[in-house]
Write an enzyme that holds these catalytic residues in place. Structure first.
Site, short mmCIF file in Angstrom:
data_model
loop_
_atom_site.label_atom_id
_atom_site.label_comp_id
_atom_site.label_asym_id
_atom_site.label_seq_id
_atom_site.Cartn_x
_atom_site.Cartn_y
_atom_site.Cartn_z
N HIS A 106 0.80 -1.22 0.00
CA HIS A 106 0.00 0.00 0.00
C HIS A 106 0.84 1.28 0.00
O HIS A 106 0.29 2.37 -0.14
CB HIS A 106 -0.94 0.02 1.20
CG HIS A 106 -0.23 0.29 2.48
ND1 HIS A 106 0.60 -0.63 3.09
CD2 HIS A 106 -0.21 1.40 3.26
CE1 HIS A 106 1.10 -0.10 4.19
NE2 HIS A 106 0.63 1.12 4.32
N HIS A 128 1.68 6.98 -0.05
CA HIS A 128 0.80 6.10 0.72
C HIS A 128 -0.50 5.95 -0.08
O HIS A 128 -1.35 6.83 -0.06
CB HIS A 128 0.53 6.70 2.10
CG HIS A 128 -0.04 5.73 3.07
ND1 HIS A 128 -1.38 5.38 3.06
CD2 HIS A 128 0.52 5.04 4.07
CE1 HIS A 128 -1.60 4.52 4.02
NE2 HIS A 128 -0.46 4.29 4.66
#
Length: 163
Positions: free
Chosen positions: A68, A83
């Protein structure tokens, strides 16, 4: 002759958008860690396409096990964290197709990943992607984009200047 040996490395660079989508000020990201700049200053993009490209020339420092997030170190020394989504660590890599590995050399615009924007959204996760300057003590973030929409690999998000 010695000036070239000891010449300070150019530490300024334009950071291009890693995603196509809508620009969101970091303060408006619905997660306090990012909106209060606890990890550093930056900007966010709400993606409208799946491709994630490198915003800088440099190297991949870390691809998180859960896929992620990716951290990069620019040739100028700037450390950038992307992110991809909020709370997406919970997906354990589902919806993320990472194209790079730790230590890979990268150029601006190189493909880093593809994210399944629709699939992740359909599971109830936010896909907004903060792009954070982690070592803000060494660099100043200037000329932050006021554009509403950006295209991956071409539009500038902000300029980094070494302090």
């Amino acid at each position: 002759m010695f000036k070239k040996l000891f010449k300070k490395k150019d530490s300024s660079v334009d950071l291009i958008s890693p995603l196509t989508g809508n620009v969101v000020p970091l303060e408006d990201v619905p997660d306090q860690v990012f909106s209060q700049k606890m990890m550093g200053d930056g900007i966010a993009v709400q993606p409208t396409a799946n491709l994630v490209v490198s915003p800088i020339d440099g190297e991949v420092v870390d691809v998180f096990k859960t896929k992620h997030a990716i951290s990069l170190r620019g040739d100028n020394g700037a450390e950038i964290l992307m992110h991809m989504g909020l709370e997406t660590v919970e997906l354990n890599g589902e919806g993320f197709d990472i194209k790079v590995k730790n230590g890979d050399k990268i150029k601006q615009g190189d493909s880093l990943a593809e994210i399944d924007v629709d699939g992740i959204s359909n599971k109830g996760y936010k896909t907004i992607t903060p792009i954070i300057l982690v070592n803000g003590d060494d660099y100043e973030l200037t000329n932050v984009s006021t554009e509403k929409e950006v295209k991956a690999g071409s539009d500038i998000l902000f300029h980094l200047e070494g302090k």
